[in-house]
Structures are given as structure tokens and as C-alpha cells.
Design a protein around this motif. Structure first.
Motif, mmCIF file in Angstrom:
data_model
loop_
_atom_site.group_PDB
_atom_site.id
_atom_site.type_symbol
_atom_site.label_atom_id
_atom_site.label_comp_id
_atom_site.label_asym_id
_atom_site.label_seq_id
_atom_site.Cartn_x
_atom_site.Cartn_y
_atom_site.Cartn_z
ATOM 1 N N ALA A 1 -63.593 3.017 4.212
ATOM 2 C CA ALA A 1 -63.795 3.977 5.294
ATOM 3 C C ALA A 1 -64.480 3.341 6.501
ATOM 4 N N GLU A 2 -65.288 2.300 6.273
ATOM 5 C CA GLU A 2 -66.052 1.681 7.359
ATOM 6 C C GLU A 2 -65.424 0.395 7.879
ATOM 7 N N LEU A 3 -64.474 -0.144 7.167
ATOM 8 C CA LEU A 3 -63.890 -1.427 7.550
ATOM 9 C C LEU A 3 -63.095 -1.290 8.855
ATOM 10 N N PRO A 4 -63.335 -2.150 9.844
ATOM 11 C CA PRO A 4 -62.594 -2.083 11.119
ATOM 12 C C PRO A 4 -61.164 -2.607 10.951
ATOM 13 N N ILE A 5 -60.279 -1.724 10.527
ATOM 14 C CA ILE A 5 -58.902 -2.124 10.247
ATOM 15 C C ILE A 5 -58.209 -2.665 11.491
ATOM 16 N N ASP A 6 -58.572 -2.135 12.669
ATOM 17 C CA ASP A 6 -57.902 -2.592 13.888
ATOM 18 C C ASP A 6 -58.101 -4.086 14.117
ATOM 19 N N LEU A 7 -59.277 -4.603 13.731
ATOM 20 C CA LEU A 7 -59.516 -6.044 13.876
ATOM 21 C C LEU A 7 -58.669 -6.843 12.891
ATOM 22 N N LEU A 8 -58.489 -6.290 11.702
ATOM 23 C CA LEU A 8 -57.643 -6.968 10.719
ATOM 24 C C LEU A 8 -56.183 -6.942 11.152
ATOM 25 N N ILE A 9 -55.773 -5.855 11.798
ATOM 26 C CA ILE A 9 -54.395 -5.767 12.290
ATOM 27 C C ILE A 9 -54.150 -6.823 13.361
ATOM 28 N N GLU A 10 -55.130 -7.017 14.235
ATOM 29 C CA GLU A 10 -54.994 -8.040 15.271
ATOM 30 C C GLU A 10 -54.899 -9.439 14.670
ATOM 31 N N SER A 11 -55.483 -9.613 13.484
ATOM 32 C CA SER A 11 -55.493 -10.935 12.851
ATOM 33 C C SER A 11 -54.265 -11.201 11.992
ATOM 34 N N LEU A 12 -53.374 -10.228 11.888
ATOM 35 C CA LEU A 12 -52.144 -10.460 11.132
ATOM 36 C C LEU A 12 -51.332 -11.572 11.792
ATOM 37 N N PRO A 13 -50.627 -12.410 11.030
ATOM 38 C CA PRO A 13 -50.394 -12.319 9.583
ATOM 39 C C PRO A 13 -51.472 -12.966 8.717
ATOM 40 N N PRO B 1 -59.735 11.359 -1.882
ATOM 41 C CA PRO B 1 -58.570 11.201 -1.002
ATOM 42 C C PRO B 1 -58.465 9.771 -0.489
ATOM 43 N N ARG B 2 -57.268 9.345 -0.207
ATOM 44 C CA ARG B 2 -57.063 7.978 0.250
ATOM 45 C C ARG B 2 -57.644 7.794 1.655
ATOM 46 N N PRO B 3 -58.421 6.752 1.851
ATOM 47 C CA PRO B 3 -58.980 6.500 3.191
ATOM 48 C C PRO B 3 -57.873 6.249 4.216
ATOM 49 N N GLU B 4 -58.128 6.653 5.447
ATOM 50 C CA GLU B 4 -57.185 6.416 6.539
ATOM 51 C C GLU B 4 -57.298 4.963 6.987
ATOM 52 N N LEU B 5 -56.231 4.204 6.813
ATOM 53 C CA LEU B 5 -56.263 2.765 7.095
ATOM 54 C C LEU B 5 -55.278 2.358 8.192
ATOM 55 N N GLN B 6 -54.907 3.301 9.060
ATOM 56 C CA GLN B 6 -54.004 3.001 10.183
ATOM 57 C C GLN B 6 -52.723 2.323 9.691
ATOM 58 N N VAL C 1 -45.860 0.304 1.612
ATOM 59 C CA VAL C 1 -44.899 1.357 1.262
ATOM 60 C C VAL C 1 -45.451 2.238 0.148
ATOM 61 N N GLN C 2 -46.110 1.628 -0.834
ATOM 62 C CA GLN C 2 -46.673 2.409 -1.935
ATOM 63 C C GLN C 2 -47.860 3.252 -1.476
ATOM 64 N N TYR C 3 -48.667 2.693 -0.597
ATOM 65 C CA TYR C 3 -49.871 3.405 -0.160
ATOM 66 C C TYR C 3 -49.537 4.516 0.832
ATOM 67 N N SER C 4 -48.587 4.253 1.719
ATOM 68 C CA SER C 4 -48.240 5.237 2.750
ATOM 69 C C SER C 4 -46.729 5.247 2.976
ATOM 70 N N PRO C 5 -45.979 5.978 2.146
ATOM 71 C CA PRO C 5 -44.519 6.048 2.345
ATOM 72 C C PRO C 5 -44.141 6.584 3.722
ATOM 73 N N ASP C 6 -45.009 7.397 4.316
ATOM 74 C CA ASP C 6 -44.700 7.954 5.636
ATOM 75 C C ASP C 6 -44.571 6.862 6.691
ATOM 76 N N ALA C 7 -45.309 5.766 6.516
ATOM 77 C CA ALA C 7 -45.226 4.673 7.491
ATOM 78 C C ALA C 7 -43.831 4.062 7.490
ATOM 79 N N ARG C 8 -43.264 3.871 6.303
ATOM 80 C CA ARG C 8 -41.899 3.338 6.230
ATOM 81 C C ARG C 8 -40.904 4.326 6.821
#
Length: 269
Positions: free
Chosen positions: A58-70, A90-95, A127-134
């Protein structure tokens, strides 16, 4: 006996290396991620218990990890799989949508073929965590495919004689023919009043019929019937271009890092 002692020792080592404080765990993961030690950070995440993991996610800055992909793909993949394994609800929101579009941008680039192997496991976990994203990506792809196909409708069009010319020239010629075929009639507006129309004689009706038939003969020609078709074609082209630009705008908003200033479309015209 020795096997039992080894198992107990491994469990004790695991307990010793497991973070029980969400704050300490988050700090450790952030320090490793900032140092681009993503695999080491993933190892920390893989040892977190349910309560600590939920707090860290819940506290992890996912946006920074997204910028660091791949480069950060293994860390994000481990986080998603760990949340799935421990059935955190409930599953945390991970963008997840942002992660998906970042992967789309990377895989669609020049190095996409080389990155596919590095990001395939992350894609599966996503895909397993968020089928809606696919589903969102698939829907956008179909929308873009339809819009790009519409770009192929901007070719030449046939005029009244069958000659292929541009749509703008065809419309100009058609409008010019309409202007040249128009008939100017000077008629007193009072003569079209309801009372006057009811008082017309037989000869007046015959004369009006002849005038209207003459006008219809002038304007109702095959050469002058193309305008509605040309207008419909022009409207379709406008709608197609609007759809393409709307799709590009959506992609830009999904991943602002993408450079679409020199986008090329391959369309069979």
C-alpha cells in the motif's frame, strides 16, 4: 534426523531474515530499489508475511518502479505473485493499468524483441492479478486497429465520369455544377400565401407544374447526384481521423514517456 535438523535451521534462518515491521521492510525495499538492486528488493518482498506485505504494497511508490521498467520487472512480478500466493484481500491498488501500458510501450519499441523474455513473467503475473488491465489493453488495441484501418479511406474518389480525383476536387466540381445549374426565380412572397394558393386557377397549377418540372429536370441529373455521396465520404474521413487522434491521445495519457511525434501507420490503401 539430520534432515529434520536442517529443516529446523532453515526455518529459523527464514524467521530471522523475515521483517516483522512494515516500516523497516518498506525502508529496506526502497533503499534497495533506489540503488537499482531490484532482485535483492524482490528477495525481501518474497519473505514478507501477509500483514507486513499488505502494508508495504500500500505504501510502495509503484510509479517509481514503473519508470524503472524493464529493470524493475522482477520486483513488481514478485510483489504481484506474493500477494496472489498469500491471497491478500482486498488487493492493494498497484496501478496495474499503468504497468500494462508501460509494458506495451516497451515491447512496441525498437528493443521490444529483446525485452519480451525479461517481461513475460511480469505480464503473466499482471494478468492474474488484474485481468481488467489486459481487457483494457485488448479493447484499446481493437479500437486503434479500427481507427487505423479508417486511414485507408483517404484515397482518390471517382467523379461523375469515373475519373479518379481527390475528394476535395470532386466536391468543388460538384458544387460548381450545382451553381451553374441553379435557376433564379423572382416570385412575390405574397403569391405563396395560403389564401393565394387556394385561389389558383387550373392554368396557374399547370404553369406551376411546368416550372417545377423544368427545375427538377435541370437539377435532377446523374451528374448532380454525387454530392450526398461525397459529403458522406468526407464525414466518414473526418470521423476516422478524429478516432485515430483520440486513440493516440489515450496512449499518450496512458504512458507520458512515449514519443509519438513521429508516429507512422502502415495501412493498405
Amino acid at each position: 534426523m539430520n534432515e529434520s535438523r536442517d529443516r529446523i535451521r532453515r526455518e529459523r534462518e527464514r524467521e530471522k531474515n523475515t521483517y516483522t515491521s512494515p516500516r523497516h521492510a518498506l525502508r529496506r525495499v526502497l533503499l534497495l530499489a533506489e540503488g537499482r538492486q531490484f532482485r535483492e528488493a524482490a528477495a525481501v518482498v518474497s519473505r514478507l508475511g501477509p500483514g507486513v506485505l499488505q502494508s508495504v504494497a500500500a505504501e510502495l511508490p509503484i510509479d517509481l518502479l514503473i519508470e524503472s521498467l524493464p529493470h524493475s520487472s522482477h520486483l513488481i512480478e514478485t510483489l504481484l505473485n506474493r500477494l496472489l500466493t498469500l491471497e491478500i484481500l482486498p488487493r492493494p491498488e498497484l496501478q496495474c493499468d499503468a504497468v500494462a501500458w508501460r509494458l506495451v510501450g516497451l515491447l512496441g519499441g525498437d528493443q521490444g524483441a529483446n525485452l519480451k523474455g525479461r517481461t513475460s513473467r511480469l505480464s503473466s503475473a499482471l494478468v492474474q492479478y488484474s485481468p481488467d488491465a489486459r481487457d483494457a489493453v485488448d479493447s484499446r488495441r481493437r479500437q486503434l486497429d479500427a481507427a487505423v484501418q479508417g486511414l485507408g479511406s483517404h484515397g482518390l474518389t471517382a467523379d461523375g465520369s469515373g475519373t479518379l480525383i481527390s475528394l476535395h476536387v470532386a466536391m468543388k466540381n460538384e458544387l460548381q455544377r450545382h451553381v451553374e445549374s441553379s435557376v433564379t426565380v423572382n416570385q412575390d412572397p405574397a403569391s405563396s400565401s395560403h389564401q393565394r394558393l387556394l385561389a389558383l386557377s387550373h392554368a396557374d397549377v399547370e404553369r406551376r407544374l411546368i416550372d417545377n418540372k423544368s427545375l427538377l429536370t435541370i437539377v435532377d441529373k446523374p451528374a448532380l447526384r454525387q454530392l450526398p455521396t461525397l459529403v458522406a465520404s468526407l464525414a466518414a474521413r473526418v470521423d476516422n481521423d478524429k478516432a485515430v487522434l483520440a486513440c493516440i491521445g489515450q496512449i499518450k495519457r496512458s504512458d507520458p514517456t512515449l514519443d509519438l511525434s513521429d508516429t507512422r501507420f502502415n495501412v493498405d490503401r
